[in-house]
Write a protein that holds these residues in place. Structure first.
Motif, PDB file in Angstrom:
ATOM      1  N   GLY A 123     142.737 162.714  62.457  1.00  0.00           N
ATOM      2  CA  GLY A 123     143.991 163.051  63.131  1.00  0.00           C
ATOM      3  C   GLY A 123     144.016 164.366  63.878  1.00  0.00           C
ATOM      4  N   GLY A 124     142.863 165.013  64.010  1.00  0.00           N
ATOM      5  CA  GLY A 124     142.838 166.314  64.669  1.00  0.00           C
ATOM      6  C   GLY A 124     142.869 166.261  66.186  1.00  0.00           C
ATOM      7  N   PHE A 125     142.649 165.073  66.754  1.00  0.00           N
ATOM      8  CA  PHE A 125     142.629 164.940  68.219  1.00  0.00           C
ATOM      9  C   PHE A 125     143.529 163.764  68.621  1.00  0.00           C
ATOM     10  N   PRO A 126     144.833 163.924  68.458  1.00  0.00           N
ATOM     11  CA  PRO A 126     145.779 162.813  68.647  1.00  0.00           C
ATOM     12  C   PRO A 126     145.899 162.303  70.077  1.00  0.00           C
ATOM     13  N   GLU A 127     145.456 163.119  71.049  1.00  0.00           N
ATOM     14  CA  GLU A 127     145.571 162.700  72.453  1.00  0.00           C
ATOM     15  C   GLU A 127     144.276 162.116  73.004  1.00  0.00           C
ATOM     16  N   ALA A 128     143.315 161.810  72.110  1.00  0.00           N
ATOM     17  CA  ALA A 128     142.064 161.167  72.526  1.00  0.00           C
ATOM     18  C   ALA A 128     141.968 159.802  71.874  1.00  0.00           C
ATOM     19  N   ARG A 129     141.308 158.887  72.572  1.00  0.00           N
ATOM     20  CA  ARG A 129     141.125 157.549  71.985  1.00  0.00           C
ATOM     21  C   ARG A 129     139.683 157.087  72.163  1.00  0.00           C
ATOM     22  N   LEU A 130     139.218 156.314  71.203  1.00  0.00           N
ATOM     23  CA  LEU A 130     137.892 155.714  71.247  1.00  0.00           C
ATOM     24  C   LEU A 130     138.030 154.356  71.917  1.00  0.00           C
ATOM     25  N   VAL A 131     137.291 154.130  72.999  1.00  0.00           N
ATOM     26  CA  VAL A 131     137.428 152.886  73.772  1.00  0.00           C
ATOM     27  C   VAL A 131     136.787 151.727  73.012  1.00  0.00           C
ATOM     28  N   ALA A 132     137.637 150.790  72.602  1.00  0.00           N
ATOM     29  CA  ALA A 132     137.192 149.702  71.730  1.00  0.00           C
ATOM     30  C   ALA A 132     136.219 148.740  72.411  1.00  0.00           C
ATOM     31  N   GLY A 133     136.440 148.441  73.677  1.00  0.00           N
ATOM     32  CA  GLY A 133     135.617 147.433  74.340  1.00  0.00           C
ATOM     33  C   GLY A 133     134.338 147.944  74.980  1.00  0.00           C
ATOM     34  N   TYR A 134     134.068 149.243  74.828  1.00  0.00           N
ATOM     35  CA  TYR A 134     132.880 149.820  75.464  1.00  0.00           C
ATOM     36  C   TYR A 134     131.602 149.373  74.762  1.00  0.00           C
ATOM     37  N   LYS A 135     130.599 148.984  75.568  1.00  0.00           N
ATOM     38  CA  LYS A 135     129.312 148.545  75.011  1.00  0.00           C
ATOM     39  C   LYS A 135     128.281 149.670  75.191  1.00  0.00           C
ATOM     40  N   PRO A 136     127.725 150.167  74.097  1.00  0.00           N
ATOM     41  CA  PRO A 136     126.779 151.288  74.181  1.00  0.00           C
ATOM     42  C   PRO A 136     125.495 150.934  74.908  1.00  0.00           C
ATOM     43  N   VAL A 137     124.930 151.930  75.567  1.00  0.00           N
ATOM     44  CA  VAL A 137     123.673 151.767  76.299  1.00  0.00           C
ATOM     45  C   VAL A 137     122.497 152.285  75.463  1.00  0.00           C
ATOM     46  N   THR A 138     122.710 153.429  74.825  1.00  0.00           N
ATOM     47  CA  THR A 138     121.644 154.073  74.045  1.00  0.00           C
ATOM     48  C   THR A 138     121.861 153.805  72.565  1.00  0.00           C
ATOM     49  N   VAL A 139     121.137 152.834  72.049  1.00  0.00           N
ATOM     50  CA  VAL A 139     121.243 152.474  70.629  1.00  0.00           C
ATOM     51  C   VAL A 139     119.972 152.927  69.915  1.00  0.00           C
TER      52      VAL A 139
END
Length: 252
Positions: free
Chosen positions: A194-210
């Motif tokens: 909860g320390g960064f309430p104005e940021a969101r993690l994009v759910a549909g993003y597909k990673p390139v570097t695994v």
């Protein structure tokens, strides 16, 4: 009398030998980062580095017969500190990559994941890939596989290098940065706090570097690497690794 004294001296010597401690257990210095929660982070209540990799290294040490001394340092300092013998082991959220394997050796893989994408919460666009951010200024942590891959892609007008992941989160949270890329589990864990309430993690993003996280040792330390891998294999088999991952909210 001389014989008696000789016997007494012999008994005293044996007694001293008996109470003398066994050879002290080897202490190995382990480099970890204070900002890589839940893999490694500084617990402000105890002022100690904690997390997945600390728990794991502690268990490996117990099994392999050495003590662990955690040395906090920035991510970018880990490999230089290892190769210059300031530390003996790297235990952090460090991917096993070909360029790194040219410089240090790694244990067997521990946990596999890719980069996550964070944007300001006010930005509601669905970003499925890096192409959707073409021409933008983005950020990533210095020394990571992500920052190098982003720069090589040629997609962005600039890739800002940050010292820590919380630094990236702060700039995205305040709107100073369009988007940031970093270790998905670390971003997810930070946002849940909860320390960064104005940021969101994009759910549909597909990673390139695994990649897969591994424990790092100096080149030529075959005996140490063998001990680490043997203990790691045992801890995977008996469920200890899964318990540690579950404790910190990661799936085994």
């Amino acid at each position: 009398m001389p014989l008696k004294r000789l016997v007494q001296a012999a008994v005293a010597a044996l007694a001293m030998f008996a109470v003398a401690p066994a050879s002290a257990q080897q202490v190995l210095k382990v480099g970890s980062t204070p900002t890589g929660i839940p893999f490694t982070f500084l617990d402000t209540k105890t002022n100690q580095i904690q997390g997945v990799m600390v728990d794991l290294m502690t268990e490996i040490g117990k099994d392999a017969g050495f003590n662990v001394q955690i040395e906090p340092m920035p991510f970018s300092a880990l490999i230089p500190s290892l190769t210059s013998s300031k530390i003996d082991i790297i235990a952090a959220a460090m991917f096993i990559t070909a360029p790194r394997k040219e410089v240090i050796d790694f244990s067997d893989p521990i946990y596999t994941y890719g980069e996550g994408l964070i944007v300001p919460k006010s930005d509601t666009k669905a970003y499925a890939s890096q192409d959707d951010l073409k021409g933008e200024v983005v950020g990533a942590q210095i020394g990571t596989a992500f920052v190098d891959a982003l720069k090589k892609s040629g997609l962005f007008s600039d890739v800002k290098a940050y010292d820590t992941i919380p630094d990236i989160l702060r700039d995205v949270n305040t709107g100073r940065l369009k988007a940031g890329f970093a270790d998905y589990p670390i971003l997810a864990y930070n946002l849940k706090q909860g320390g960064f309430p104005e940021a969101r993690l994009v759910a549909g993003y597909k990673p390139v570097t695994v990649g897969s996280v591994g424990i790092g040792v100096r080149k030529g330390e075959a005996e140490l690497l063998g001990k680490i891998n043997a203990s790691l294999s045992k801890l995977k088999a008996n469920g200890t690794v899964d318990k540690i991952l579950d404790k910190w909210g990661l799936k085994g």
